[in-house]
Every structure is written in C-alpha cells, then in structure tokens.
Scaffold this active site. Sequence first.
Site, PDB file in Angstrom:
ATOM      1  N   ARG A  25       0.851  -1.183   0.000  1.00 52.96           N
ATOM      2  CA  ARG A  25       0.000   0.000   0.000  1.00 52.96           C
ATOM      3  C   ARG A  25       0.886   1.232   0.000  1.00 52.96           C
ATOM      4  NH1 ARG A  25      -3.768  -2.272  -1.464  1.00 52.96           N
ATOM      5  NH2 ARG A  25      -5.871  -2.429  -0.600  1.00 52.96           N
ATOM      6  N   GLU A  39      -2.024   7.969  -4.073  1.00 52.09           N
ATOM      7  CA  GLU A  39      -2.363   7.557  -5.436  1.00 52.09           C
ATOM      8  C   GLU A  39      -3.820   7.910  -5.751  1.00 52.09           C
ATOM      9  OE1 GLU A  39      -1.400   3.345  -4.740  1.00 52.09           O
ATOM     10  OE2 GLU A  39      -3.494   2.873  -5.119  1.00 52.09           O
ATOM     11  N   HIS A  60      -0.999   0.369  -9.606  1.00 53.09           N
ATOM     12  CA  HIS A  60      -1.758  -0.486  -8.674  1.00 53.09           C
ATOM     13  C   HIS A  60      -2.492  -1.600  -9.436  1.00 53.09           C
ATOM     14  CE1 HIS A  60      -3.813  -0.429  -4.455  1.00 53.09           C
ATOM     15  NE2 HIS A  60      -3.748  -1.658  -4.942  1.00 53.09           N
TER      16      HIS A  60
HETATM   17  C1  DGY Z   1      -6.060  -5.362  -2.829  1.00 55.28           C
HETATM   18  O1  DGY Z   1      -6.818  -6.297  -3.070  1.00 55.28           O
HETATM   19  O2  DGY Z   1      -5.869  -4.955  -1.689  1.00 55.28           O
HETATM   20  C2  DGY Z   1      -5.393  -4.750  -3.990  1.00 55.28           C
HETATM   21  O3  DGY Z   1      -4.362  -3.892  -3.602  1.00 55.28           O
HETATM   22  C3  DGY Z   1      -6.412  -4.020  -4.835  1.00 55.28           C
HETATM   23  O4  DGY Z   1      -6.797  -2.864  -4.171  1.00 55.28           O
END
Ligand code: DGY
Length: 331
Positions: A238, A267, A285
């Site tokens: 993240r 982001e 992402h």
């Molecule tokens: C998740 O599943 O957490 C991925 O990063 C998609 O947001």
Amino acid sequence: MKPSILVTRAIYPDVIDRLAQYFDVDSNQEDAVLDAAALHDRLTGKAGVLANAADRIDGALAAALPQLRAVCNMAVGYNNLDVPALTAAGVVATNTPDVLTETTADFGWALLMSTARRVTESEHYLRAGKWERWSYDMLVGMDIFGATLGILGMGRIGQAIARRAAGFGMPVIYHNRSRLPADTEQALNARYVGKDELLAQADHLILVLPYSPESHHAIGAAELAKMKPTATLINLARGGIVDDAALASALRARTIFAAGLDVFEGEPSVHPDLLTVPNVVLTPHIASASEKTRRAMANLAADNLIAALDAGPNAGHPPSVINPDVLPRRR
Ligand code: DGY
C-alpha cells in the site's frame, strides 16, 4: 421490497446482474469518482455497499447512515475501512482474500525482475533511439538467481512470493509481526530475522505488509540507509508504507540500486520526484489485475454482500468477514 445497495465503481455487468437478483442496485457503471460527499449521498438509504479500496468508509459515515448493514470491499486490503468503528456500529465488513494471492505474487516477481534487470529503462532507451551498439556495461542490472530475497510481511501473498523463490535458488529471509510455524518456514526455506537484519541482508526486498498507522513509513530515510547500495525495493502493499519522498532521494543518490512500485502515497497521484528518477519501475496499482482474478474478486465481493444482507445460498454467512464478532449483533 428488495434492499438497496450501491456499487461504488464500474464492475463486470454480469456481477451487477447477479446482485440485481437480490437487490435494487445503484451502480456507478459510468465510473465517476465519488468524493466523500458524493459517497455519502449515494449511500443514503442503502443497506450495503460493494466498495473499492479507494472508498473511505469511516465511523462518521457509518453513524450518518443508519440503514447501512454491510460494507464489502473488492480488495484484500481494507485500510480504507475503519473496522473498529464499523464493528461498534454493527456493520459487517468483508474483503477478498485468497482469490488474488497467486496473481499478486506473480506480479511481485514481474516487478522485481523488471526492476533488477532494468526492463522498462531498457525499453525507453531503445524506443528513444539511443541504442547504437553493444557495450559491456550497457544497462547492466542486478542478478536475481542466487540472490537473497527479503520479504517484509509474511502473510498469504508473502508466502506465495517465497514459494516462487525456490526456482531462482534464492535464500529467503523475512520479518513479520509474528513468526511462522517452524514447518512452514522449512517448507518455504525462509528464515525469520529482525527488521534491521532484513534491511541489511536483502538483495531484493519486497513489501507485502498491510497498511496501518503502525506500518506508516515503515520504510523511510533511516531504513533505506540500512539497505545495500546494490539492493532493490519492491512495494506491492500500500502507499504510505514507504516514504516516497525519501525513496526518490535514495534512488537519485543511488544509495539503493532501484525500486519497483505498484502503490503510492496519495495515489493516483505519484510523487513528482519519482517520475524523474530513471531507476524506478512504476505501475498503477495493478498487482491483482488479471482477467481471472479481477472477476474472482468481484464475484467474491458480491457473494459477501449477498450473504451479509441475508440473501442467497450463504444467507447470514459471508465467506470472508473481517469482523466476525459483529455477526451475532449486527444491524
Ligand atoms: C487489494 O486487493 O488490496 C489490492 O491492492 C487491490 O486494491
């Protein structure tokens, strides 16, 4: 009368059709960005929401929406949800674990290999017409085979990444909130180390830990300074786990070799300094973005929502609940 739900972002039309068997669906198929005010407005009167990892659903919103009974993320990460507040309010929260594990681990390796072997930089070089002749030191990178793989965060995805390391003859070291059982460590050929040792020893360090206030800037200037100058850093987890400004400085100063980033602080904005350093691979992402996996995530989020609102074959028993304690006393 069917309960009303909101699907906050565009998803597969057949998943909307499935939800429509049970609910009045307000779906944002035009994919407009819903800011906090728009999210509040569209959620008013809704019993459930199929949310995206960018939708912030906190205690104030849950308190302002007394009809809201279920918040179902189409993501495994759920740092966009204030789970304690949802639990206190009796709202069921769910996510989409497992279905994206292997796809995300694959992408971790794609990013690692592109970063260590300078794949995108090489392509830019070639497309820019700079390739005139072979030379011994043109775009040389770092080896992967036999190098030490470091993993920070050894949950499902971290373990799937570690399993793949066997094919590359890589010793694996990891750090995690809790140590894995000895037999799992043995099966993964992974050795538990302290965070400082992980930073100092890893040739390639992959971040797959969940975001929380405790993991905010887990990798900042001080941590980057402990890494090898030949090391690469991959963030699959993240934005906010890495201090992106500090990382850009380290990359520019070449105190680490390179980085591969799929997630960013703030982001879809990206720190401008990251856009101007050459030794970083940047992707928007997409770690879970395979056709099969995104479909599985959408269907699991829908299964959760249907069950959490007491409909369908699993009524009352959503398959992946984040806050199971809430089930007996939910709204
Ligand atoms: C998740 O599943 O957490 C991925 O990063 C998609 O947001």
